[in-house]
Design a protein around this motif. Structure first.
Motif, short mmCIF file in Angstrom:
data_model
loop_
_atom_site.label_atom_id
_atom_site.label_comp_id
_atom_site.label_asym_id
_atom_site.label_seq_id
_atom_site.Cartn_x
_atom_site.Cartn_y
_atom_site.Cartn_z
N SER A 62 50.84 -24.58 9.73
CA SER A 62 51.15 -24.87 11.13
C SER A 62 50.57 -23.81 12.05
CB SER A 62 52.66 -24.95 11.34
OG SER A 62 53.21 -26.03 10.63
N ARG A 63 50.66 -22.56 11.65
CA ARG A 63 50.12 -21.46 12.46
C ARG A 63 48.60 -21.57 12.56
NH1 ARG A 63 52.04 -16.94 9.74
NH2 ARG A 63 50.09 -16.81 8.62
N ARG A 64 47.94 -21.87 11.45
CA ARG A 64 46.47 -22.03 11.46
C ARG A 64 46.06 -23.23 12.30
NH1 ARG A 64 45.77 -20.98 5.04
NH2 ARG A 64 45.86 -18.70 5.13
N THR A 65 46.81 -24.32 12.19
CA THR A 65 46.50 -25.51 12.98
C THR A 65 46.63 -25.21 14.47
OG1 THR A 65 47.27 -26.94 11.19
CG2 THR A 65 47.13 -27.93 13.38
N LEU A 66 47.67 -24.51 14.84
CA LEU A 66 47.86 -24.16 16.25
C LEU A 66 46.74 -23.26 16.75
CD1 LEU A 66 49.65 -24.30 18.76
CD2 LEU A 66 50.90 -22.34 17.86
N ALA A 67 46.34 -22.28 15.98
CA ALA A 67 45.24 -21.39 16.38
C ALA A 67 43.93 -22.15 16.51
CB ALA A 67 45.09 -20.25 15.38
N LEU A 68 43.67 -23.08 15.59
CA LEU A 68 42.45 -23.88 15.65
C LEU A 68 42.49 -24.83 16.85
CD1 LEU A 68 39.80 -24.24 14.07
CD2 LEU A 68 40.89 -26.16 12.89
N GLN A 69 43.66 -25.39 17.16
CA GLN A 69 43.80 -26.28 18.31
C GLN A 69 43.57 -25.51 19.62
OE1 GLN A 69 44.25 -29.72 18.35
NE2 GLN A 69 43.73 -29.37 20.49
N PRO B 109 37.37 -16.57 18.68
CA PRO B 109 37.35 -15.70 17.49
C PRO B 109 36.42 -16.27 16.42
CG PRO B 109 39.35 -17.00 17.54
CD PRO B 109 38.66 -17.25 18.85
N PRO B 110 35.67 -15.40 15.73
CA PRO B 110 34.78 -15.90 14.68
C PRO B 110 35.53 -16.37 13.44
CG PRO B 110 34.64 -13.52 14.84
CD PRO B 110 35.53 -13.98 15.96
N PHE B 111 36.75 -15.88 13.26
CA PHE B 111 37.56 -16.26 12.10
C PHE B 111 38.99 -16.53 12.56
CE2 PHE B 111 34.27 -13.46 10.40
CZ PHE B 111 33.74 -14.25 9.39
N ILE B 112 39.64 -17.45 11.89
CA ILE B 112 41.07 -17.70 12.10
C ILE B 112 41.75 -17.39 10.78
CG2 ILE B 112 42.83 -19.46 12.54
CD1 ILE B 112 40.86 -20.78 14.47
N GLU B 113 42.48 -16.28 10.78
CA GLU B 113 43.17 -15.79 9.58
C GLU B 113 42.24 -15.70 8.37
OE1 GLU B 113 46.95 -17.44 8.73
OE2 GLU B 113 47.59 -17.40 10.82
N GLY B 114 41.04 -15.18 8.62
CA GLY B 114 40.08 -14.96 7.54
C GLY B 114 39.22 -16.16 7.21
N TYR B 115 39.40 -17.28 7.87
CA TYR B 115 38.63 -18.49 7.60
C TYR B 115 37.68 -18.77 8.77
CZ TYR B 115 41.91 -19.69 3.87
OH TYR B 115 42.66 -19.67 2.72
N ALA B 116 36.41 -19.03 8.45
CA ALA B 116 35.46 -19.48 9.47
C ALA B 116 35.74 -20.95 9.76
CB ALA B 116 34.04 -19.30 8.96
N TYR B 117 35.23 -21.44 10.86
CA TYR B 117 35.39 -22.85 11.19
C TYR B 117 34.07 -23.41 11.70
CZ TYR B 117 36.22 -20.71 15.79
OH TYR B 117 36.11 -19.95 16.92
N THR B 118 33.93 -24.71 11.54
CA THR B 118 32.75 -25.41 12.03
C THR B 118 33.17 -26.37 13.12
OG1 THR B 118 32.95 -27.17 10.39
CG2 THR B 118 31.58 -25.27 9.80
N GLY B 119 32.24 -26.65 14.01
CA GLY B 119 32.53 -27.57 15.10
C GLY B 119 31.45 -28.60 15.26
#
Length: 158
Positions: free
Chosen positions: A36-43, A77-87
C-alpha cells in the motif's frame, strides 16, 4: 494430577500453534502495508508527472510562444523504496473528438506488480511521441516540441 496432564495436553498444541501463527499473520499484514505504501508513492509520482506534462503543454500552447523544443528534467525520485519504475503514456480522444485529448500515464514498479495511472486533459493540438520513461536514468524527463502549425508533441526522455 490427571487434570494438570490434560491441561498440558490441551495447552501445548495451542502454544506451539501460536509460535507459528503470530509471525505468519504479522508477515501477511506487513506485506499488505508495504504494498500500500509503495502504491501510494507510485501514484503520487504519476500525479506529479501528469501535472508536469499539463504545465509544459499549457506553457507552450500560448500564442506568444513560437516553434521550438523544450526539455524538462523531472524532479521525481529515481527509486521508490529501492525499486526503479518505468512509465508509458497513451493519448486518446475525449468523448467529444473536437474538444480535448486525454493523456493516460502508466507507471510500473520494476520487480513488483504495482501499477499506478494518472490521466491528464490536454488540448486538441497535442501529439504523443511513443517513448518510455526509465526512472533511474540520469536524463529522465519530458520533451516537448512546438511545431510551426501550433501542434505540440510531448514525449518522455530517458
Amino acid at each position: 494430577m490427571t487434570q494438570i496432564t490434560i491441561e498440558y495436553m490441551i495447552m501445548i498444541p495451542i502454544l506451539i500453534m501460536q509460535i507459528f501463527l503470530f509471525p505468519l499473520t504479522t508477515g501477511i499484514i506487513m506485506n499488505g502495508w508495504v504494498d500500500s505504501r509503495r502504491t501510494l508513492a507510485l501514484q503520487e509520482t504519476a500525479s506529479h508527472l501528469g501535472s508536469s506534462m499539463q504545465q509544459l503543454y499549457s506553457s507552450l500552447n500560448h500564442v506568444s510562444i513560437s516553434a521550438g523544443n523544450v526539455t524538462n528534467r523531472l524532479d521525481t525520485p529515481p527509486f521508490i523504496e529501492g525499486y526503479a519504475y518505468t512509465g508509458t503514456a497513451e493519448l486518446r480522444n475525449a468523448s467529444d473528438p473536437n474538444s480535448a485529448r486525454i493523456l493516460d500515464i502508466t507507471l510500473r514498479l520494476v520487480g513488483t506488480e504495482i501499477v499506478a495511472t494518472s490521466s491528464v486533459t490536454l488540448g486538441q493540438n497535442v501529439l504523443w511521441g511513443n517513448s518510455t520513461l526509465m526512472s533511474n536514468s540520469t536524463s529522465a524527463g519530458i520533451s516537448a516540441a512546438k511545431l510551426g502549425n501550433g501542434t505540440i508533441q510531448l514525449a518522455f526522455t530517458s
